[in-house]
Design a protein around this motif. Structure first.
Motif, mmCIF file in Angstrom:
data_model
loop_
_atom_site.group_PDB
_atom_site.id
_atom_site.type_symbol
_atom_site.label_atom_id
_atom_site.label_comp_id
_atom_site.label_asym_id
_atom_site.label_seq_id
_atom_site.Cartn_x
_atom_site.Cartn_y
_atom_site.Cartn_z
ATOM 1 N N ALA A 5 0.845 -1.195 0.000
ATOM 2 C CA ALA A 5 0.000 0.000 0.000
ATOM 3 C C ALA A 5 0.879 1.242 0.000
ATOM 4 O O ALA A 5 1.744 1.398 0.862
ATOM 5 C CB ALA A 5 -0.912 -0.003 1.215
ATOM 6 N N ALA A 6 0.674 2.129 -0.961
ATOM 7 C CA ALA A 6 1.453 3.358 -1.077
ATOM 8 C C ALA A 6 0.754 4.480 -0.320
ATOM 9 O O ALA A 6 -0.419 4.775 -0.576
ATOM 10 C CB ALA A 6 1.630 3.743 -2.545
ATOM 11 N N ARG A 33 -3.253 12.403 -8.648
ATOM 12 C CA ARG A 33 -4.712 12.440 -8.504
ATOM 13 C C ARG A 33 -5.399 11.973 -9.784
ATOM 14 O O ARG A 33 -6.483 11.377 -9.733
ATOM 15 C CB ARG A 33 -5.162 13.861 -8.152
ATOM 16 N N GLU A 34 -4.773 12.234 -10.931
ATOM 17 C CA GLU A 34 -5.341 11.766 -12.202
ATOM 18 C C GLU A 34 -5.163 10.257 -12.378
ATOM 19 O O GLU A 34 -6.059 9.576 -12.875
ATOM 20 C CB GLU A 34 -4.660 12.482 -13.372
ATOM 21 N N GLU A 35 -4.017 9.743 -11.961
ATOM 22 C CA GLU A 35 -3.677 8.341 -12.212
ATOM 23 C C GLU A 35 -4.271 7.390 -11.181
ATOM 24 O O GLU A 35 -4.530 6.224 -11.499
ATOM 25 C CB GLU A 35 -2.151 8.181 -12.240
ATOM 26 N N CYS A 36 -4.434 7.849 -9.951
ATOM 27 C CA CYS A 36 -4.801 6.967 -8.846
ATOM 28 C C CYS A 36 -6.101 7.425 -8.190
ATOM 29 O O CYS A 36 -6.555 8.548 -8.401
ATOM 30 C CB CYS A 36 -3.687 6.944 -7.795
ATOM 31 N N ARG A 37 -6.654 6.549 -7.364
ATOM 32 C CA ARG A 37 -7.887 6.850 -6.645
ATOM 33 C C ARG A 37 -7.648 6.656 -5.157
ATOM 34 O O ARG A 37 -7.360 5.542 -4.706
ATOM 35 C CB ARG A 37 -9.023 5.944 -7.126
ATOM 36 N N GLU A 84 -8.706 3.702 -2.889
ATOM 37 C CA GLU A 84 -9.000 2.557 -3.763
ATOM 38 C C GLU A 84 -7.731 1.819 -4.140
ATOM 39 O O GLU A 84 -7.648 0.594 -4.024
ATOM 40 C CB GLU A 84 -9.730 3.034 -5.020
ATOM 41 N N ASN A 85 -6.716 2.565 -4.638
ATOM 42 C CA ASN A 85 -5.454 1.919 -4.984
ATOM 43 C C ASN A 85 -4.240 2.677 -4.454
ATOM 44 O O ASN A 85 -3.094 2.336 -4.768
ATOM 45 C CB ASN A 85 -5.337 1.726 -6.504
ATOM 46 N N ARG A 91 -5.126 -3.764 -5.756
ATOM 47 C CA ARG A 91 -5.603 -2.878 -6.830
ATOM 48 C C ARG A 91 -4.481 -1.944 -7.296
ATOM 49 O O ARG A 91 -4.374 -1.649 -8.498
ATOM 50 C CB ARG A 91 -6.815 -2.080 -6.338
ATOM 51 N N GLY A 92 -3.663 -1.487 -6.350
ATOM 52 C CA GLY A 92 -2.517 -0.664 -6.738
ATOM 53 C C GLY A 92 -1.541 -1.425 -7.601
ATOM 54 O O GLY A 92 -1.019 -0.894 -8.594
ATOM 55 N N TYR A 93 -1.304 -2.673 -7.242
ATOM 56 C CA TYR A 93 -0.400 -3.515 -8.035
ATOM 57 C C TYR A 93 -0.913 -3.676 -9.464
ATOM 58 O O TYR A 93 -0.166 -3.520 -10.431
ATOM 59 C CB TYR A 93 -0.249 -4.879 -7.370
#
Length: 410
Positions: free
Chosen positions: A333-334, A343-347, A350-351, A383-385
């Motif tokens: 987890a990051a 902010r555009e790439e990730c949620r 969520e991830n 989900r991040g992975y």
């Protein structure tokens, strides 16, 4: 012109940048390119190999931060020009720091150089102050654990990377892979300045600390114009390039402040990097050190064994640090401060997990809440992975560089 199919890289000048280069080279080799490394630890031997490898019509140099392009004697020809100029090689030059660190180099960038910046604001800065330089956005990617199975004639060949460690089997709750820079050391530099400069610098750093969403060059410019009025662009750019201490200071200030905040709240932070034993906090026993500087592979390995990987952005307001995507690629987890690009790439939630530099007092409770819900964190990490594996490996960035190589001389 012949098609570019041979790429020269540099390693062991800056360890992390060499690690990036090896991952890019691996992807280029998979796409039919030949690669060759100039090794700063075996300089003259590897230079001899490189000179035999070089084919003027088919070769390009891929480097970082102007390494090999700063007039280093080993790269100078008898004519006084660099060997890259003598051979008229195209150069792809990736800047992982703010362009204000490279003012004199950017002024001299030749027509065959393409510059890549890791923050979109940095791209705008180069276009504004160095309009003759071709520049594009190339975000940093996540590092992977590379295992060598022998060196080829011209490059380093690597095996495929292992799958992430199961989340429930991780050793560490929270890791931070970064070096510590003593604030006292940075303070000593500003103490040597005249009173007027010292006061001026203090105003800028206080402005950035009060509102860390601001970019460092925008705040510098505002204070310079408040002090001097209408300043020509060339003079403004030169002035900002002489103020890199401010960027170093504010980055280091928040890196220290984040770890202090967590440690003093009773949270153990496992740090991998140099000089963390020098940090000042109320509960230094909560800052567990690696015993010194570690290399990129050790940082990746540390993240593979952690539930949460902490990041403090090096003042990228529209880009990302490789620590973020490295954590994700390890199934970790990051936890990071944000940027417009992230902010555009990730949620959030969520991830990835975002925290605010403006509200660091909330960070310890945020960490505790995450650790108390391991099932949710494992799902977030997964989900991040999946997202990073698809979009933010060096494989993805290599694709952008290959396109740039194809576009050379068009």
């Amino acid at each position: 012109m012949a098609e570019i199919r041979k790429i020269i890289f540099i390693k062991n000048a800056v360890e992390t940048l060499g690690y990036f280069s090896e991952q890019i080279a691996r992807e280029l080799e998979r796409n039919g390119y030949e690669t060759c490394f100039i090794d700063y630890e075996r300089m003259y031997e590897s230079m001899d190999v490189m000179l035999h490898f070089l084919d003027r019509e088919e070769t390009a140099l891929v480097t970082f931060n102007f390494i090999g392009l700063r007039g280093e004697a080993v790269f100078q020809a008898e004519s006084g020009r660099s060997i890259w100029q003598e051979e008229n090689l195209p150069v792809l030059n990736i800047l992982v720091d703010h362009p204000l660190y490279y003012h004199s180099c950017l002024k001299e960038a030749g027509e065959r150089m393409r510059v890549f910046c890791v923050d979109r604001e940095h791209v705008g800065y180069v276009r504004r102050f160095y309009p003759g330089v071709k520049v594009e956005f190339l975000p940093l990617a996540g590092n992977e654990l590379l295992f060598s199975h022998g060196d080829g004639e011209h490059g380093t060949h690597r095996a495929d990377v292992p799958e992430p460690v199961l989340y429930g089997q991780r050793t560490f709750d929270l890791v931070f892979a970064a070096n510590y820079v003593s604030m006292e050391m940075l303070e000593e530099k500003v103490k040597a300045l005249d009173d007027d400069y010292r006061i001026f610098y203090r105003r800028i750093t206080e402005d950035l600390i009060a509102d860390p969403a601001q970019s460092v060059d925008a705040v510098m410019e505002r204070h310079i114009r408040n002090e001097l009025g209408a300043v020509p662009e060339e003079q403004l750019c030169a002035a900002m390039s002489g103020m890199i201490w401010i960027d170093l200071f504010v980055r280091s200030y928040f890196r220290e402040k984040v770890v202090q905040t967590l440690a003093d709240a009773g949270i153990i932070v496992r740090v991998f990097g140099a000089d963390w034993e020098k940090i000042h906090c109320k509960k230094p026993q909560n800052v567990r050190t690696s015993g010194g500087k570690v290399n990129s592979a050790a940082c990746v390995q540390a993240m593979r064994d952690a539930r949460i990987a902490l990041n403090v952005m090096p003042w990228f307001k529209d880009g990302a640090h490789d620590r973020v995507f490295t954590a994700m690629l390890q199934g970790t987890a990051a936890l990071t401060d944000d940027s417009r690009y992230l902010r555009e790439e990730c949620r959030d939630g969520e991830n990835i997990c975002f925290y605010s530099l403006r509200a660091l007092q909330q960070l310890p409770d945020q960490v505790v809440s995450l650790l108390e819900d391991p099932v949710r964190m494992a799902e977030l990490a997964e989900r991040g992975y999946r997202m990073a594996e698809k979009r933010h490996r060096w494989k993805n960035r290599a694709g952008l560089l290959m396109q740039a190589l194809r576009d050379i001389d068009k």
